[in-house]
Design a protein around this motif. Structure first.
Motif, PDB file in Angstrom:
ATOM      1  N   ASN A 107       0.835  -1.196   0.000  1.00 40.12           N
ATOM      2  CA  ASN A 107       0.000   0.000   0.000  1.00 40.12           C
ATOM      3  C   ASN A 107       0.875   1.253   0.000  1.00 40.12           C
ATOM      4  O   ASN A 107       1.894   1.319   0.696  1.00 40.12           O
ATOM      5  CB  ASN A 107      -0.921   0.014   1.223  1.00 40.12           C
ATOM      6  N   VAL A 108       0.466   2.245  -0.780  1.00 35.60           N
ATOM      7  CA  VAL A 108       1.224   3.495  -0.903  1.00 35.60           C
ATOM      8  C   VAL A 108       0.645   4.536   0.038  1.00 35.60           C
ATOM      9  O   VAL A 108      -0.573   4.667   0.169  1.00 35.60           O
ATOM     10  CB  VAL A 108       1.197   4.013  -2.355  1.00 35.60           C
ATOM     11  N   GLY A 109       1.514   5.264   0.728  1.00 36.34           N
ATOM     12  CA  GLY A 109       1.066   6.296   1.647  1.00 36.34           C
ATOM     13  C   GLY A 109       1.928   7.538   1.546  1.00 36.34           C
ATOM     14  O   GLY A 109       2.763   7.674   0.645  1.00 36.34           O
ATOM     15  N   LYS A 110       1.731   8.462   2.478  1.00 39.98           N
ATOM     16  CA  LYS A 110       2.479   9.714   2.526  1.00 39.98           C
ATOM     17  C   LYS A 110       3.068   9.905   3.921  1.00 39.98           C
ATOM     18  O   LYS A 110       2.512   9.440   4.916  1.00 39.98           O
ATOM     19  CB  LYS A 110       1.563  10.898   2.198  1.00 39.98           C
ATOM     20  N   ARG A 111       4.182  10.630   3.968  1.00 38.38           N
ATOM     21  CA  ARG A 111       4.809  10.948   5.250  1.00 38.38           C
ATOM     22  C   ARG A 111       5.408  12.344   5.179  1.00 38.38           C
ATOM     23  O   ARG A 111       5.964  12.744   4.163  1.00 38.38           O
ATOM     24  CB  ARG A 111       5.903   9.931   5.579  1.00 38.38           C
ATOM     25  N   MET A 112       5.285  13.074   6.285  1.00 41.74           N
ATOM     26  CA  MET A 112       5.864  14.410   6.362  1.00 41.74           C
ATOM     27  C   MET A 112       6.453  14.607   7.753  1.00 41.74           C
ATOM     28  O   MET A 112       5.767  14.415   8.764  1.00 41.74           O
ATOM     29  CB  MET A 112       4.805  15.479   6.080  1.00 41.74           C
ATOM     30  N   ASN A 113       7.723  14.957   7.807  1.00 38.14           N
ATOM     31  CA  ASN A 113       8.405  15.204   9.076  1.00 38.14           C
ATOM     32  C   ASN A 113       8.543  16.701   9.306  1.00 38.14           C
ATOM     33  O   ASN A 113       8.800  17.465   8.368  1.00 38.14           O
ATOM     34  CB  ASN A 113       9.792  14.552   9.070  1.00 38.14           C
ATOM     35  N   LEU A 114       8.387  17.107  10.543  1.00 39.15           N
ATOM     36  CA  LEU A 114       8.532  18.516  10.888  1.00 39.15           C
ATOM     37  C   LEU A 114       9.013  18.648  12.324  1.00 39.15           C
ATOM     38  O   LEU A 114       9.073  17.660  13.069  1.00 39.15           O
ATOM     39  CB  LEU A 114       7.214  19.275  10.704  1.00 39.15           C
ATOM     40  N   ARG A 115       9.361  19.857  12.697  1.00 41.26           N
ATOM     41  CA  ARG A 115       9.834  20.141  14.042  1.00 41.26           C
ATOM     42  C   ARG A 115       9.069  21.346  14.564  1.00 41.26           C
ATOM     43  O   ARG A 115       9.017  22.386  13.910  1.00 41.26           O
ATOM     44  CB  ARG A 115      11.327  20.414  14.031  1.00 41.26           C
ATOM     45  N   ILE A 116       8.451  21.195  15.746  1.00 39.50           N
ATOM     46  CA  ILE A 116       7.698  22.306  16.321  1.00 39.50           C
ATOM     47  C   ILE A 116       8.360  22.768  17.610  1.00 39.50           C
ATOM     48  O   ILE A 116       9.108  22.030  18.247  1.00 39.50           O
ATOM     49  CB  ILE A 116       6.220  21.928  16.571  1.00 39.50           C
ATOM     50  N   VAL A 117       8.080  24.018  17.993  1.00 43.42           N
ATOM     51  CA  VAL A 117       8.705  24.646  19.155  1.00 43.42           C
ATOM     52  C   VAL A 117       7.616  25.146  20.090  1.00 43.42           C
ATOM     53  O   VAL A 117       6.606  25.710  19.638  1.00 43.42           O
ATOM     54  CB  VAL A 117       9.615  25.818  18.728  1.00 43.42           C
ATOM     55  N   ASP A 118       7.815  24.959  21.405  1.00 38.40           N
ATOM     56  CA  ASP A 118       6.848  25.486  22.363  1.00 38.40           C
ATOM     57  C   ASP A 118       7.283  26.874  22.825  1.00 38.40           C
ATOM     58  O   ASP A 118       8.289  27.426  22.355  1.00 38.40           O
ATOM     59  CB  ASP A 118       6.658  24.527  23.544  1.00 38.40           C
ATOM     60  N   LEU A 119       6.556  27.447  23.767  1.00 36.98           N
ATOM     61  CA  LEU A 119       6.841  28.805  24.223  1.00 36.98           C
ATOM     62  C   LEU A 119       8.103  28.891  25.074  1.00 36.98           C
ATOM     63  O   LEU A 119       8.592  29.980  25.342  1.00 36.98           O
ATOM     64  CB  LEU A 119       5.641  29.353  25.011  1.00 36.98           C
ATOM     65  N   GLU A 120       8.631  27.734  25.502  1.00 36.68           N
ATOM     66  CA  GLU A 120       9.869  27.715  26.269  1.00 36.68           C
ATOM     67  C   GLU A 120      11.080  27.449  25.386  1.00 36.68           C
ATOM     68  O   GLU A 120      12.203  27.344  25.878  1.00 36.68           O
ATOM     69  CB  GLU A 120       9.784  26.642  27.357  1.00 36.68           C
ATOM     70  N   GLY A 121      10.849  27.322  24.081  1.00 40.54           N
ATOM     71  CA  GLY A 121      11.951  27.087  23.158  1.00 40.54           C
ATOM     72  C   GLY A 121      12.320  25.628  22.994  1.00 40.54           C
ATOM     73  O   GLY A 121      13.265  25.299  22.278  1.00 40.54           O
ATOM     74  N   ARG A 122      11.587  24.737  23.621  1.00 43.34           N
ATOM     75  CA  ARG A 122      11.849  23.306  23.479  1.00 43.34           C
ATOM     76  C   ARG A 122      11.273  22.817  22.155  1.00 43.34           C
ATOM     77  O   ARG A 122      10.212  23.273  21.722  1.00 43.34           O
ATOM     78  CB  ARG A 122      11.245  22.515  24.643  1.00 43.34           C
ATOM     79  N   GLN A 123      11.974  21.859  21.537  1.00 41.05           N
ATOM     80  CA  GLN A 123      11.558  21.370  20.229  1.00 41.05           C
ATOM     81  C   GLN A 123      11.037  19.944  20.313  1.00 41.05           C
ATOM     82  O   GLN A 123      11.476  19.154  21.153  1.00 41.05           O
ATOM     83  CB  GLN A 123      12.729  21.442  19.248  1.00 41.05           C
ATOM     84  N   LEU A 124      10.105  19.625  19.438  1.00 43.53           N
ATOM     85  CA  LEU A 124       9.529  18.283  19.380  1.00 43.53           C
ATOM     86  C   LEU A 124       9.419  17.856  17.927  1.00 43.53           C
ATOM     87  O   LEU A 124       8.899  18.603  17.085  1.00 43.53           O
ATOM     88  CB  LEU A 124       8.139  18.266  20.028  1.00 43.53           C
ATOM     89  N   ASN A 125       9.929  16.674  17.607  1.00 40.78           N
ATOM     90  CA  ASN A 125       9.801  16.131  16.257  1.00 40.78           C
ATOM     91  C   ASN A 125       8.394  15.569  16.066  1.00 40.78           C
ATOM     92  O   ASN A 125       7.848  14.907  16.954  1.00 40.78           O
ATOM     93  CB  ASN A 125      10.827  15.019  16.038  1.00 40.78           C
ATOM     94  N   VAL A 126       7.838  15.825  14.899  1.00 39.75           N
ATOM     95  CA  VAL A 126       6.490  15.357  14.570  1.00 39.75           C
ATOM     96  C   VAL A 126       6.533  14.634  13.230  1.00 39.75           C
ATOM     97  O   VAL A 126       7.184  15.106  12.288  1.00 39.75           O
ATOM     98  CB  VAL A 126       5.480  16.525  14.495  1.00 39.75           C
TER      99      VAL A 126
END
Length: 239
Positions: A107-126
């Protein structure tokens, strides 16, 4: 609280089970939530029965979306149970191009990686998969001049890969809000822009506008610090 409507009773309640509707549920049963993945942090679940009654609630005064945001620090420190979904809100720091994926079954799908930042400057991979990846890609394609993009991924799951945390959508249960006109995003953006204005530096603006989108080429050749070969030769092994 997670709620279950068995398939055999679905015809009776189908007209009531609509997203964003508020219900008054009478005479359900309450049981243990023994599922491997819990969509809410509650050990119990509600189950519809043939004698259960459902009514539309016209004056519901609670939280409309029921967000329960997890701190990025608690994710980094692995203080959250892995079998419970979480909500995360953040400003998109970097977003990589959408990719085609394939499963073992072909099965064919899609994927997108990104990085978000909170108000304290900490980053989270999504990592967004399939329809959620297409949703974000479509937004960024159609809003190329947007300089500040805030997202909420509700009912996402945390997975660890090489000791790094990744927030993923949970099948089709998750909700993705992108710069939506809701209080949570407006309040986050107001606080974030206030912090940027106070800092008043070019580095505070890094990652907005056209530079949100990136490629693996940029990640490897531009965003990484490199050493000279001579420096590597000087490294000494310590027994």
């Amino acid at each position: 609280m997670q709620t279950i409507c068995p398939k055999k009773w679905l015809p009776k309640f189908r007209s009531f089970l609509r997203e964003k509707e508020s219900l008054i549920i009478r005479k359900p049963t309450l049981g243990d939530n023994r599922g491997k993945l819990k969509y809410v942090d509650n050990s119990n679940k509600i189950c519809f029965q043939p004698y259960t009654a459902a009514l539309l609630c016209k004056d519901f005064a609670g939280s409309y979306y029921g967000f329960n945001f997890a701190s990025f620090q608690s994710v980094e420190e692995k203080r959250l149970p892995e079998n419970v979904t979480i909500d995360a809100i953040g400003y998109i720091k970097k977003c990589y191009e959408i990719e085609d994926t394939s499963t073992r079954t072909g099965n064919v799908g899609k994927r997108m990686n990104l990085r978000i930042v909170d108000l304290e400057g900490r980053q989270l991979n999504v990592t967004l998969w399939d329809q959620y990846a297409s949703q974000l890609n479509s937004y960024l394609t159609n809003n190329k001049n947007e300089t500040h993009v805030v997202i909420i991924l509700q009912f996402g799951v945390i997975k660890f890969y090489k000791d790094k945390a990744y927030h993923n959508n949970a099948y089709t249960v998750s909700r993705l809000f992108i710069n939506s006109d809701i209080e949570e995003i407006k309040a986050f953006k107001k606080r974030y822009l206030g912090d940027v204005e106070l800092q008043n530096t070019s580095s505070a603006q890094h990652g907005v506008g056209s530079s949100i989108l990136s490629t693996l080429h940029d990640e490897f050749l531009i965003d990484n610090d490199f050493n000279f070969v001579a420096d590597i030769a000087d490294i000494k092994q310590i027994n």
